[in-house]
Design a protein around this motif. Structure first.
Motif, mmCIF file in Angstrom:
data_model
loop_
_atom_site.group_PDB
_atom_site.id
_atom_site.type_symbol
_atom_site.label_atom_id
_atom_site.label_comp_id
_atom_site.label_asym_id
_atom_site.label_seq_id
_atom_site.Cartn_x
_atom_site.Cartn_y
_atom_site.Cartn_z
ATOM 1 N N UNK A 1 -5.853 -5.982 -2.878
ATOM 2 C CA UNK A 1 -4.790 -6.340 -1.478
ATOM 3 C C UNK A 1 -4.025 -6.429 -1.361
ATOM 4 N N UNK A 2 -3.409 -6.743 -2.328
ATOM 5 C CA UNK A 2 -2.011 -7.190 -2.770
ATOM 6 C C UNK A 2 -1.350 -5.338 -2.908
ATOM 7 N N UNK A 3 -1.974 -5.677 -3.719
ATOM 8 C CA UNK A 3 -1.381 -3.921 -4.258
ATOM 9 C C UNK A 3 -1.623 -2.353 -3.525
ATOM 10 N N UNK A 4 -2.785 -2.699 -2.573
ATOM 11 C CA UNK A 4 -2.317 -1.711 -1.273
ATOM 12 C C UNK A 4 -0.321 -2.129 -0.481
ATOM 13 N N UNK A 5 -0.495 -3.003 0.045
ATOM 14 C CA UNK A 5 0.642 -3.770 1.032
ATOM 15 C C UNK A 5 1.641 -3.148 -0.078
ATOM 16 N N UNK A 6 1.691 -3.033 -1.320
ATOM 17 C CA UNK A 6 2.947 -2.894 -2.167
ATOM 18 C C UNK A 6 3.413 -1.531 -2.126
ATOM 19 N N UNK A 7 1.925 -0.667 -2.167
ATOM 20 C CA UNK A 7 2.467 1.027 -1.335
ATOM 21 C C UNK A 7 2.810 1.005 -0.751
ATOM 22 N N UNK A 8 3.571 1.018 0.531
ATOM 23 C CA UNK A 8 3.712 0.936 1.586
ATOM 24 C C UNK A 8 4.993 1.358 2.146
ATOM 25 N N UNK A 9 6.141 0.711 0.624
ATOM 26 C CA UNK A 9 7.637 1.201 1.480
ATOM 27 C C UNK A 9 8.145 0.723 0.350
ATOM 28 N N UNK A 10 8.665 1.940 -0.482
ATOM 29 C CA UNK A 10 9.552 1.152 -1.839
ATOM 30 C C UNK A 10 10.615 0.984 -1.688
#
Length: 486
Positions: free
Chosen positions: A287-296
């Motif tokens: 789940x958290x890695x999905x959030x990481x990809x939301x904004x460089x």
């Protein structure tokens, strides 16, 4: 390209090569192993910190025009610093577990190959470095003593190689269409099959959405310190190239946004229902890695804070009385362990005054208001997830803290980073208290439903599910691209 040994480029090249030499020496001269690991981990952390402090990009081209393209910039600095700190903490724990020279060799190879993957900006060099990461991780998983460790390690290798085989096909198509393997060559192409194949490979390495379904069972069978490496820093080998591609082309960021949100929701749902503590942490990583990809713009700090906290939580696993979360209410925990669990858990949940709060605020500020609201809702769910780890009764007599030093090494940057944000918190305390209250209420609301829900949730981590997930995500990406182009 001719380099003076005193030049910054030569020093950077030497730093990249030293871990492999150190791994060789660790096998030949085992008495030097601990010093070599300390040297390489410390140097890695210093290089990452220097990149963040200078806030400048340092490009490097090796072996001519068609050679290796490298770049050390602040975004990569977060991952390099994380790599050094996590490997250092794992070393502290692994030496207590009696790792032999083979283990130290693998740790050094993993450290070096991750450093290379964080700096490379061409598709072929990234492929080679990620394959080395996969082989080193496979051999480290085999260090586990469980009956299924061999199969789980082989499954990890099979899925990773399948995904990277698709990635390599995509890289070949990029070269056929552009004459270059550089990231920016891929970013300049019209979205199509080359991009999809590359993305499928990187999403698998990053542990995102259906491509990351290898995480739960792998962590259940791997030793605690190997789980800390996988969830803390190995997933960054796939996440950083994705963030770089998003920086180069906003269309790629828009393409990955639904996948990131779906990964965050999927990881949250399973983390709320699963009954095994290590699987809870693994689903949370998805789940958290999905959030990481939301904004460089915010992904680097978020990956850094998550990696530190998640690794610290996995490193406490040997101190747990049981992995069954249903038994934790009846299993008193010593206060040092409970405090360690609370600090790591609530940093991931984004509560002040820990660094995870600053990372989540930066992410919310970098995305649209609608997306920021969705992140807030997901944060409530994250609090409920980690309340499950921290609801055990307190044992007044503290036990030995020798097994927690590695975790504390990783929690220190979270505390220091949070302390630097104290003056700018303003309403942060109120928001955090509100999130905590809502998360606690959600946890209590779900408790009566948890066992039936856990049985009702479909199993998604069998080998056919893992391979099928690659195809589903790839097909979904192609359909999205086709709809945008039509």
């Amino acid at each position: 390209m001719t380099l003076s040994w005193s030049s910054p480029d030569a020093l950077l090249t030497t730093w990249l090569l030293v871990p492999y030499l150190a791994a060789f020496l660790a096998v030949l001269l085992p008495s030097l192993s601990h010093g070599l690991v300390l040297l390489c981990c410390s140097a890695t952390a210093l290089v990452g910190a220097e990149a963040l402090l200078t806030e400048s990009a340092r490009p490097l081209q090796l072996i001519g025009e068609f050679g290796v393209q490298l770049s050390l910039e602040p975004l990569a600095g977060w991952f390099v610093l994380l790599n050094g700190l996590v490997c250092l903490a794992v070393w502290n724990e692994a030496r207590r577990q009696g790792w032999d020279r083979t283990g130290w060799m693998l740790l050094l190879v993993l450290l070096g190959s991750l450093n290379t993957s964080f700096l490379t900006t061409d598709l072929i060099s990234l492929y080679v470095s990620l394959e080395v990461v996969g082989i080193a991780a496979f051999l480290l998983i085999l260090q586990g003593k469980s009956a299924n460790a061999g199969w789980i390690a082989l499954r990890y290798l099979l899925v990773g190689n399948t995904a990277m085989g698709l990635y390599l096909m995509g890289a070949g198509l990029v070269y056929a269409q552009s004459g270059s393997f550089a990231f920016d060559a891929l970013a300049k192409l019209l979205p199509g099959a080359p991009l999809v194949l590359v993305l499928v490979g990187l999403l698998t390495k990053a542990g995102v959405f259906l491509n990351g379904l290898w995480l739960p069972r792998t962590h259940a069978e791997a030793p605690a310190e190997v789980s800390a490496l996988l969830s803390g820093v190995v997933v960054g080998g796939g996440a950083l190239p994705l963030l770089r591609l998003e920086q180069l082309n906003s269309a790629i960021a828009e393409l990955l946004m639904p996948i990131g949100l779906a990964s965050a929701a999927l990881g949250l749902i399973y983390a709320l229902g699963v009954g095994d503590a290590k699987r809870l942490l693994a689903w949370s990583t998805l789940g958290q890695m999905g959030l990481v990809l939301l904004s460089p713009a915010a992904g680097g700090l978020l990956a850094f804070s998550h990696g530190l906290a998640k690794s610290s939580l996995f490193l406490t696993a040997r101190q747990w009385p049981t992995r069954s979360l249903q038994s934790w209410r009846q299993q008193p925990l010593p206060w040092p362990l409970l405090l360690t669990l609370g600090a790591g858990a609530f940093s991931i949940a984004g509560l002040a005054p820990l660094l995870g709060y600053a990372a989540k605020k930066q992410l919310e500020g970098a995305v649209s208001p609608t997306l920021a609201a969705a992140i807030t809702v997901l944060s409530v769910g994250s609090v409920a997830v980690y309340c499950r780890l921290c609801r055990a009764p307190l044992l007044s007599q503290g036990s030995s803290t020798s097994g927690l030093w590695g975790s504390w090494m990783l929690l220190l940057p979270l505390l220091v980073g949070g302390a630097l944000q104290l003056r700018s918190l303003n309403s942060g305390w109120l928001v955090s208290l509100l999130l905590l209250g809502l998360g606690l209420a959600l946890d209590q609301l779900l408790e009566p439903l948890r066992q039936p829900a856990a049985r009702a949730l479909p199993s998604l981590d069998r080998l056919p599910d893992l391979v099928g997930g690659l195809g589903l995500v790839g097909a979904g990406l192609l359909l999205s691209i086709g709809r945008e182009l039509s």
